[in-house]
Design an enzyme around this catalytic site. Structure first.
Site, PDB file in Angstrom:
ATOM      1  CG  ASP A 160     -18.500-105.628 -48.569  1.00 53.44           C
ATOM      2  OD1 ASP A 160     -17.767-105.036 -49.363  1.00 53.44           O
ATOM      3  OD2 ASP A 160     -18.118-106.043 -47.462  1.00 53.44           O
ATOM      4  CG  HIS A 171     -19.249-103.004 -40.010  1.00 56.83           C
ATOM      5  ND1 HIS A 171     -18.392-102.475 -39.082  1.00 56.83           N
ATOM      6  CD2 HIS A 171     -18.571-103.062 -41.181  1.00 56.83           C
ATOM      7  CE1 HIS A 171     -17.241-102.218 -39.675  1.00 56.83           C
ATOM      8  NE2 HIS A 171     -17.313-102.554 -40.942  1.00 56.83           N
TER       9      HIS A 171
HETATM   10  N1  ACO Z   1     -27.030-112.464 -41.168  1.00 56.50           N
HETATM   11  C1  ACO Z   1     -27.683-113.061 -40.153  1.00 56.50           C
HETATM   12  N2  ACO Z   1     -27.336-112.956 -38.849  1.00 56.50           N
HETATM   13  C2  ACO Z   1     -26.239-112.229 -38.575  1.00 56.50           C
HETATM   14  C3  ACO Z   1     -25.483-111.585 -39.584  1.00 56.50           C
HETATM   15  C4  ACO Z   1     -25.923-111.726 -40.925  1.00 56.50           C
HETATM   16  N3  ACO Z   1     -25.251-111.124 -41.906  1.00 56.50           N
HETATM   17  N4  ACO Z   1     -24.439-110.928 -39.017  1.00 56.50           N
HETATM   18  C5  ACO Z   1     -24.526-111.163 -37.705  1.00 56.50           C
HETATM   19  N5  ACO Z   1     -25.617-111.949 -37.421  1.00 56.50           N
HETATM   20  C6  ACO Z   1     -26.086-112.350 -36.087  1.00 56.50           C
HETATM   21  C7  ACO Z   1     -25.220-113.459 -35.498  1.00 56.50           C
HETATM   22  O1  ACO Z   1     -25.704-114.720 -35.849  1.00 56.50           O
HETATM   23  C8  ACO Z   1     -25.321-113.137 -34.034  1.00 56.50           C
HETATM   24  O2  ACO Z   1     -26.583-113.577 -33.587  1.00 56.50           O
HETATM   25  P1  ACO Z   1     -26.757-114.179 -32.075  1.00 56.50           P
HETATM   26  O3  ACO Z   1     -26.443-113.013 -31.165  1.00 56.50           O
HETATM   27  O4  ACO Z   1     -28.177-114.641 -32.010  1.00 56.50           O
HETATM   28  O5  ACO Z   1     -25.741-115.282 -31.951  1.00 56.50           O
HETATM   29  C9  ACO Z   1     -25.345-111.611 -33.972  1.00 56.50           C
HETATM   30  O6  ACO Z   1     -25.915-111.213 -35.232  1.00 56.50           O
HETATM   31  C10 ACO Z   1     -23.970-110.971 -33.804  1.00 56.50           C
HETATM   32  O7  ACO Z   1     -23.103-111.474 -34.827  1.00 56.50           O
HETATM   33  P2  ACO Z   1     -21.523-111.630 -34.678  1.00 56.50           P
HETATM   34  O8  ACO Z   1     -21.039-112.582 -35.725  1.00 56.50           O
HETATM   35  O9  ACO Z   1     -21.180-111.918 -33.256  1.00 56.50           O
HETATM   36  O10 ACO Z   1     -21.035-110.152 -35.015  1.00 56.50           O
HETATM   37  P3  ACO Z   1     -19.580-109.714 -35.398  1.00 56.50           P
HETATM   38  O11 ACO Z   1     -19.471-108.284 -35.057  1.00 56.50           O
HETATM   39  O12 ACO Z   1     -18.571-110.643 -34.818  1.00 56.50           O
HETATM   40  O13 ACO Z   1     -19.539-109.938 -37.001  1.00 56.50           O
HETATM   41  C11 ACO Z   1     -19.716-109.565 -39.322  1.00 56.50           C
HETATM   42  C12 ACO Z   1     -19.628-108.925 -37.929  1.00 56.50           C
HETATM   43  C13 ACO Z   1     -18.567-110.566 -39.518  1.00 56.50           C
HETATM   44  C14 ACO Z   1     -19.586-108.473 -40.386  1.00 56.50           C
HETATM   45  C15 ACO Z   1     -21.075-110.305 -39.459  1.00 56.50           C
HETATM   46  O14 ACO Z   1     -22.139-109.376 -39.277  1.00 56.50           O
HETATM   47  C16 ACO Z   1     -21.231-111.035 -40.799  1.00 56.50           C
HETATM   48  O15 ACO Z   1     -20.801-112.178 -40.925  1.00 56.50           O
HETATM   49  N6  ACO Z   1     -21.861-110.357 -41.815  1.00 56.50           N
HETATM   50  C17 ACO Z   1     -21.985-110.942 -43.147  1.00 56.50           C
HETATM   51  C18 ACO Z   1     -20.677-110.786 -43.936  1.00 56.50           C
HETATM   52  C19 ACO Z   1     -20.402-109.357 -44.361  1.00 56.50           C
HETATM   53  O16 ACO Z   1     -21.269-108.675 -44.902  1.00 56.50           O
HETATM   54  N7  ACO Z   1     -19.144-108.914 -44.159  1.00 56.50           N
HETATM   55  C20 ACO Z   1     -18.690-107.584 -44.586  1.00 56.50           C
HETATM   56  C21 ACO Z   1     -18.308-106.730 -43.429  1.00 56.50           C
HETATM   57  S1  ACO Z   1     -17.934-105.095 -43.955  1.00 56.50           S
HETATM   58  C22 ACO Z   1     -16.381-105.222 -44.521  1.00 56.50           C
HETATM   59  O17 ACO Z   1     -15.569-106.033 -44.182  1.00 56.50           O
HETATM   60  C23 ACO Z   1     -15.992-104.171 -45.480  1.00 56.50           C
END
Ligand code: ACO
Length: 425
Positions: free
Chosen positions: A365, A308
């Protein structure tokens, strides 16, 4: 100049600039950089707005480190366990929790407004079979603006509240119609004898002249899910609503934009993706393989329902839903194969260095999908459920934006990296 300032020094010229520090009720201080360009001749760069407060707000507070969420000063666990979704919607729109009389009158008003204009049916008819309900919902909400346009006086607080109540009342009907049309099913009109959440489930599941059995536990579970989704300060969809509204566009056009933003799988579409991912993983023996894929920097696969932008410890909504899922597992016939796979993912990820070091925990979620699945809500409706819950929050944010006298059109700047002037002289 206020007492507290942040001094920024340009180490190319040695010149220093002071920027006011604004103090919130709670949470981190905020540096006011609105004069940054005027004073320094430079823009600031903040990809994805990770450090930028885009507005002043009195609606929702999140402490991502502590896993705290409050709507208008009330903790989310209090609202989710002691109050109904309609109490919460009233709180967001009217700034106070309702008395019994206020709640009754709010509920009656929403019932009276829950029907949609019959001409809207022509719109639903125009979509192809199997159209995604989110696409239909977003179009139908934009189309709703054509019915409430002529006499719109957004400077009148009564009219603003009427617009607010109308959309909160109609969203479940439009949502249910979107599903019924996309599956070729007869539409079911609202039943005014039923409460808000019960009526939605009835419109989703009912058949003409046929009794539908809805258990109180199902209605209560869905009501809690609505409450947990009701607002979440300046997330992507709320920001979309505010950006569109800042141009003085019709409020329903702004809500339609919010629905579009919510649809993506990085945001509200994630609960549908969680269940699809559990189906893909299929059984506990495959979990390790998919965890490895999620960790592989060369593989775009992500664990849906993990991570998140704001919560870096735990998502308090996920904690409430996990308890609800466990409490309901017998009564609601939650798919045990999914639960087994989900539990294994959770257990591995919470102890794995990759997820721990990046603060990736289960979000709302991860659990909502399993409960919605047990409520026999089709997967393509999961994000639509999110929309019904979030609508009071979007509308409260729209009202707040409108009430701010110094509101400005949202218009960010950019770091231009394209070619310089290439026009032949
Ligand atoms: N699985 C694996 N790796 C992940 C995940 C995941 N679900 N989420 C983040 N990471 C990793 C990224 O690859 C990144 O790694 P790195 O530093 O080695 O490059 C690091 O964690 C940071 O990730 P970002 O994408 O920069 O984090 P951001 O805060 O921008 O994204 C988000 C947050 C979009 C929710 C992301 O965690 C994601 O895509 N999660 C899966 C989708 C999801 O569950 N969305 C629901 C959100 S809650 C809502 O909207 C109600």
């Amino acid at each position: 100049m206020p007492n507290k300032t942040l001094t920024v020094t340009d180490n190319r010229t040695g010149k220093s600039f002071d920027f006011p520090i604004l103090e919130p009720t709670i949470g981190p201080d905020v540096v006011d950089i609105s004069e940054f360009y005027k004073n320094t001749g430079m823009f600031t760069f903040d990809r994805g707005f990770t450090s930028t407060a885009s507005c002043r707000s009195r609606i929702t507070y999140i402490d991502g480190g502590e896993g705290k969420l409050m709507y208008r000063g009330y903790d989310i666990s209090y609202l989710a366990t002691q109050k109904s979704f309609l109490d919460t919607a009233y709180l967001l729109l009217h700034k106070e929790l309702p008395t019994k009389e206020q709640l009754d009158s709010f509920s009656l008003e929403l019932k009276k407004r829950s029907f949609v204009h019959e001409s809207m049916k022509k719109l639903f008819d125009a979509f192809p079979d199997n159209a995604h309900p989110m696409a239909i919902l977003s179009s139908a909400v934009a189309a709703l603006s054509t019915f409430y346009f002529d006499h719109l006086d957004l400077d009148s607080p009564e009219e603003v509240m009427e617009m607010a109540h109308r959309i909160v009342a109609k969203i479940p009907t439009i949502a249910a119609f979107s599903y019924r049309y996309s599956n070729g099913l007869p539409v079911i009109y609202p039943d005014l004898s039923k409460g808000f959440t019960e009526n939605f489930l009835y419109m989703l599941r009912g058949y003409p002249h046929h009794h539908v059995e809805l258990s109180p536990i199902e209605v209560q579970a869905l009501d809690t899910i609505f409450t947990l989704h009701a607002d979440h300060e300046q997330n992507a969809s709320t920001t979309a609503v505010r950006v569109v509204a800042s141009t003085h566009a019709h409020p329903y056009a702004a809500i339609s934009a919010g629905i579009g933003a919510l649809w993506g799988r990085a945001h509200g579409g994630a609960n549908e993706s969680v269940i699809r991912q559990l189906e893909l993983i299929d059984n506990v023996d495959n979990v390790e393989k998919y965890i490895a894929k999620a960790k592989d920097p060369n593989d775009p696969f992500r664990l849906m329902g993990f991570g998140h932008r704001v919560y870096k410890n735990f998502d308090p909504r996920a904690t409430i839903l996990k308890k609800l899922r466990d409490r309901l597992s017998d009564e609601l016939n939650i798919n045990s194969q999914y639960v087994e796979v989900a539990n294994k993912i959770e257990q591995i990820a919470l102890n794995d260095e990759y997820f721990v070091s990046r603060n990736l925990y289960p979000n709302i979620d991860f659990y909502s999908g399993l409960i919605l699945d047990a409520l026999k809500i089709p997967k393509e409706m999961f994000a639509v459920i999110f929309v019904i819950g979030r609508t009071p929050g979007w509308i409260a944010q729209w009202i707040e934006l409108k009430e701010q006298p110094d509101m400005k059109i949202a218009r960010p700047r950019q770091l231009y990296l394209g070619p310089n002037d290439r026009t032949p002289q």
